[in-house]
Design a protein around this motif. Sequence first.
Motif, PDB file in Angstrom:
ATOM      1  N   THR A   8       0.910  -1.287  -0.036  1.00  0.00           N
ATOM      2  CA  THR A   8      -0.038   0.021  -0.360  1.00  0.00           C
ATOM      3  C   THR A   8       0.817   1.241  -0.097  1.00  0.00           C
ATOM      4  O   THR A   8       2.045   1.102   0.380  1.00  0.00           O
ATOM      5  N   VAL A   9       0.356   2.251  -0.489  1.00  0.00           N
ATOM      6  CA  VAL A   9       1.085   3.696  -0.583  1.00  0.00           C
ATOM      7  C   VAL A   9       0.332   4.757   0.040  1.00  0.00           C
ATOM      8  O   VAL A   9      -1.112   4.859   0.013  1.00  0.00           O
ATOM      9  N   PHE A  10       0.713   5.485   0.710  1.00  0.00           N
ATOM     10  CA  PHE A  10       0.306   6.779   1.159  1.00  0.00           C
ATOM     11  C   PHE A  10       0.893   7.995   0.420  1.00  0.00           C
ATOM     12  O   PHE A  10       1.941   8.338   0.403  1.00  0.00           O
ATOM     13  N   LYS A  49       1.727  13.084   6.044  1.00  0.00           N
ATOM     14  CA  LYS A  49       1.927  11.680   6.113  1.00  0.00           C
ATOM     15  C   LYS A  49       2.949  10.820   7.203  1.00  0.00           C
ATOM     16  O   LYS A  49       2.748   9.971   7.517  1.00  0.00           O
ATOM     17  N   THR A  50       4.159  11.374   7.345  1.00  0.00           N
ATOM     18  CA  THR A  50       5.120  11.040   8.098  1.00  0.00           C
ATOM     19  C   THR A  50       4.680  11.070   9.507  1.00  0.00           C
ATOM     20  O   THR A  50       4.649  10.117  10.398  1.00  0.00           O
ATOM     21  N   ILE A  51       4.279  12.153  10.240  1.00  0.00           N
ATOM     22  CA  ILE A  51       3.869  11.975  11.543  1.00  0.00           C
ATOM     23  C   ILE A  51       2.709  10.961  11.797  1.00  0.00           C
ATOM     24  O   ILE A  51       2.588  10.366  12.697  1.00  0.00           O
ATOM     25  N   PHE A  80       7.406  -3.933   5.914  1.00  0.00           N
ATOM     26  CA  PHE A  80       8.883  -3.125   5.399  1.00  0.00           C
ATOM     27  C   PHE A  80       8.181  -1.680   4.892  1.00  0.00           C
ATOM     28  O   PHE A  80       7.435  -1.826   3.923  1.00  0.00           O
ATOM     29  N   ILE A  81       8.643  -0.829   5.800  1.00  0.00           N
ATOM     30  CA  ILE A  81       8.256   0.620   5.607  1.00  0.00           C
ATOM     31  C   ILE A  81       9.108   1.538   5.255  1.00  0.00           C
ATOM     32  O   ILE A  81      10.046   1.675   5.865  1.00  0.00           O
ATOM     33  N   ILE A  82       8.927   2.414   4.298  1.00  0.00           N
ATOM     34  CA  ILE A  82       9.652   2.936   3.569  1.00  0.00           C
ATOM     35  C   ILE A  82       8.964   4.786   3.665  1.00  0.00           C
ATOM     36  O   ILE A  82       7.939   4.860   3.061  1.00  0.00           O
ATOM     37  N   ASP A  83       9.590   5.497   4.491  1.00  0.00           N
ATOM     38  CA  ASP A  83       9.022   6.805   4.453  1.00  0.00           C
ATOM     39  C   ASP A  83       9.626   8.092   3.466  1.00  0.00           C
ATOM     40  O   ASP A  83      10.925   8.022   3.397  1.00  0.00           O
ATOM     41  N   GLY A  84       8.897   8.630   2.494  1.00  0.00           N
ATOM     42  CA  GLY A  84       9.671   9.497   1.858  1.00  0.00           C
ATOM     43  C   GLY A  84      10.227   9.078   0.572  1.00  0.00           C
ATOM     44  O   GLY A  84      11.301   9.543   0.188  1.00  0.00           O
ATOM     45  N   THR A 136       5.430   5.768   1.764  1.00  0.00           N
ATOM     46  CA  THR A 136       4.919   7.242   1.762  1.00  0.00           C
ATOM     47  C   THR A 136       5.414   7.922   0.771  1.00  0.00           C
ATOM     48  O   THR A 136       6.700   7.690   0.521  1.00  0.00           O
ATOM     49  N   MET A 137       4.897   8.748  -0.310  1.00  0.00           N
ATOM     50  CA  MET A 137       5.641   9.411  -1.170  1.00  0.00           C
ATOM     51  C   MET A 137       4.774  10.596  -1.652  1.00  0.00           C
ATOM     52  O   MET A 137       3.589  10.619  -1.305  1.00  0.00           O
ATOM     53  N   ARG A 138       5.258  11.459  -2.093  1.00  0.00           N
ATOM     54  CA  ARG A 138       4.413  12.618  -2.732  1.00  0.00           C
ATOM     55  C   ARG A 138       3.573  12.181  -3.902  1.00  0.00           C
ATOM     56  O   ARG A 138       3.958  11.223  -4.757  1.00  0.00           O
ATOM     57  N   SER A 139       2.449  12.794  -4.012  1.00  0.00           N
ATOM     58  CA  SER A 139       1.361  12.284  -5.281  1.00  0.00           C
ATOM     59  C   SER A 139       2.251  12.404  -6.493  1.00  0.00           C
ATOM     60  O   SER A 139       2.038  11.425  -7.335  1.00  0.00           O
TER      61      SER A 139
END
Length: 864
Positions: free
Chosen positions: A151-153, A161-163, A231-235, A271-274
């Motif tokens: 999934t992706v935010f 998103k990060t907080i 497995f989570i990657i932010d940004g 998580t990533m920018r649109s």
Amino acid sequence: MISFSPLLFETLKSRVLECSNIKSITPGDCKALSSLIYSKTKLTISETTLKRVYGFAYSKFRPSLFTIEVMAKYCGFDGWDNFCESQDKLSPKTCNDNVDWKTLSNNASKITSFTLQALKNRSGIPFTQTIKRKFLDDHFDEFLAGDYTATVFTAPSGYGKTIGLCHWIDEKIASGSDDIILFFSSSALMNVFLSGRDLNDWLLALLGYSPQDDISVLFDINKRRDGKFYFIIDGFDEHMFKIDQFQLLLHQLTDIFSFYQSHDWFKLILTMRSANWINNRHDMEFSNEKWFMGFITDDNLTTNVPLFNIQEIKELCVKINPNIQSSIAIDIANNFNHPLYFQFYYKQHKDDFTFNNVDHICIYDLVSVFILNKVYLGHYATEKLLLLKEMVGQMDFTNGVYELNKLKIHDLLKQYSHAYNELISIGFLREVNISSEIQFKTRVQFGNNNFLEYTIAKKLLLNNNSKFDLNVINIINDTINDKHKLPILKWCIMHAVKSGQQESFDLLAHITLSPKEKSELIIFLGDLLQKICSSLHNSDEAVVNYFKQDCSDGLFYYFFGLEFVSMDYKNTLSTLLKFNLSNSKKIIAYTGLATIAIMQLDIKKMEEYLTRLKAFPQDDFQQFSINPLHCLEAIYQYFKYGVIKKDFFAALTSFYFNPSTNNNLNKKANELIYLLAGYSLLILQRPFKILRFINGLKTVHKPGAAASFSYNFFLKALASGAYYFLDDKTEVSGIYNSIALVYKQEENSATAFMKARFYSLKIKLSIMNDDYAAISGYLNALMQVCDESGDKLSKLFVYNTLLNNQHLMNLDPQLFKQISYNLTRLLRECGISPEIFVKPQEADAVLLKLKFNNGGNSGFTDLL
């Protein structure tokens, strides 16, 4: 020499904190830590370097050998090699028999905890004062309940998103489940390139295992039990890397997804920018059924992270300051639904956080601060400004095209490549790739409308030698006719204030705006003037003198119209009174304030403004064709005591039979007083008097084109009320059709008070057409509009109209009962006696009673 190990380096970082007796490091601790290291080793690691080491500052590279050597010596070792050897002795190499899910979990938790701490410390608002986001729980509930692997935010920069993710991970860890969470920020992935390994191998090495050891554990369901591996990657955004580096990481991440997608225990979360998702989803979403996209809130941006809602804003305010009591208007609160802007406001007011400082210009100040810090004071500032100016110059305002084809501006972007990359990285600009099989199509857009509108305004002003004058207004009128027009104008006004061009406000009468836009601009100007006025002790002489003089006619009368009546309008009129106004202008301003008090059914405020008006010499009222003081007194006497002020209504009778043309007042002032007087005639419920008055107005007042929509709207609505009393369905229908035709075209242009009158008319027509099924829907819409604008008067008259209808009581007794209760509560809250509201057929009896109480004055019959 032993090679660099990310896992051992994380352990060393922890040991440094232990030796320094620092339990949870903050950016401010880095300076003290630098001093401690120097005191013990006589070697220097700068505060900036330590901030990079502990995640408070971005770093593309691993720490230098010197840094890790000094850190090791600080912890009592001979150096990095000695430290690594000691760790090997403490933790002998595991074999397959000793590798288990718990060991893997412990190693992953160390990495996750460091990532969490670093991201929390970088939070613009202290993390302990931030809030959980319910949408995340809903998103994960759906994701985990379905047969999904990833999934992706996705949202633009600054959506929180990060907080939000950090809160969810904290809660997940605290639950004590068998799940493993391996959490990285994208900057940590730079070590993949430094290690020269594949992403999958690098992760396993970071966890302390070889691929053979680890895989056996992951597939052993007996050891794993019900646990999942997150497995989570932010940004995970391409602007963080060079293009070839990002593509390599993306392909390796895709391989990991492909390998594990058939196993329900593995979950990939990004998580990533649109814009980044739009540009790269063709590489990631090849197995659509395994990707969960959540609840898309913006299809154009593919955003599934919502902005703050009102409840979240209130919760966040209380979390920051538990003693906060002041409420915030919905329209102003909407400016803070963007977490980034909320963060800016917090930084400005963190010592005394409250919404007492919030107004309609606050968001413009916040955006200005962001642009100052990120654009004007950042790297390549001059190049950024030149690039933005050229980009705006290639937009097509007339046709509403505010994005650019990257191919067409490629040379421009190449010329200012460093500036462009900087603007992309801070979210001021974004790229969106919407190519299809038949054409390449990449658009360059602004990060949000605030950035776009600010930049356009700056471009217009720069082209005009930074002067806000009629030339700029004409350009805005001729080229911009969409939702961006008003914000661009506001930015120009902000510039005028900050550059001492307040006199240019007189030119606002030349701007073409809808009633709703003009209402918003008037409220904005009121807040802006209030801010200037409240800080006069810090202002220059020109600003001080600006308020010492009479407000010019162009600016003063720009503020007037019955359509603007609302709670916020009150602040605007109060600000006008801070000028050194003439008596006639003061009378008009207090008349406007009293009209708002009537709309709000605020008896005390009516009394206050009547007292102020009575203090003016009677000669000052001679210039008015209809005395506003007498008009307001008549309305006040009716609501306060139920008394009909016969002398005033007799004066209105004289006016419409012999209209006075000797009036030098501005048209806008006349319109406010004429409409106020006309609506006061509803007290008598004598429809022919209303119609004669309207006809009388037509002989003395010819509204200009700008007033054709709003002024004529209210006159027609008033006439419809008269024909409703006469039960003339043909006339009411005709008026409704003429209003509805224009209203349909101008619905987005109508102010709240205009919408209330329109819904009132729809309800009356529904009664006349026996369409009682539609009344409930129209009534709900009316209540919503009235609640937002503070309009209690419209509620009162509609309630009274419905309660005077016997058919409604027979057809829908429950609705009738609810309306009766609402009216009783409204009158009680406003301190108005229910006895003054009677059915039309009882009006004659009331008038006769009033005649008797007044001693049978023969002149009373003239009112009829």
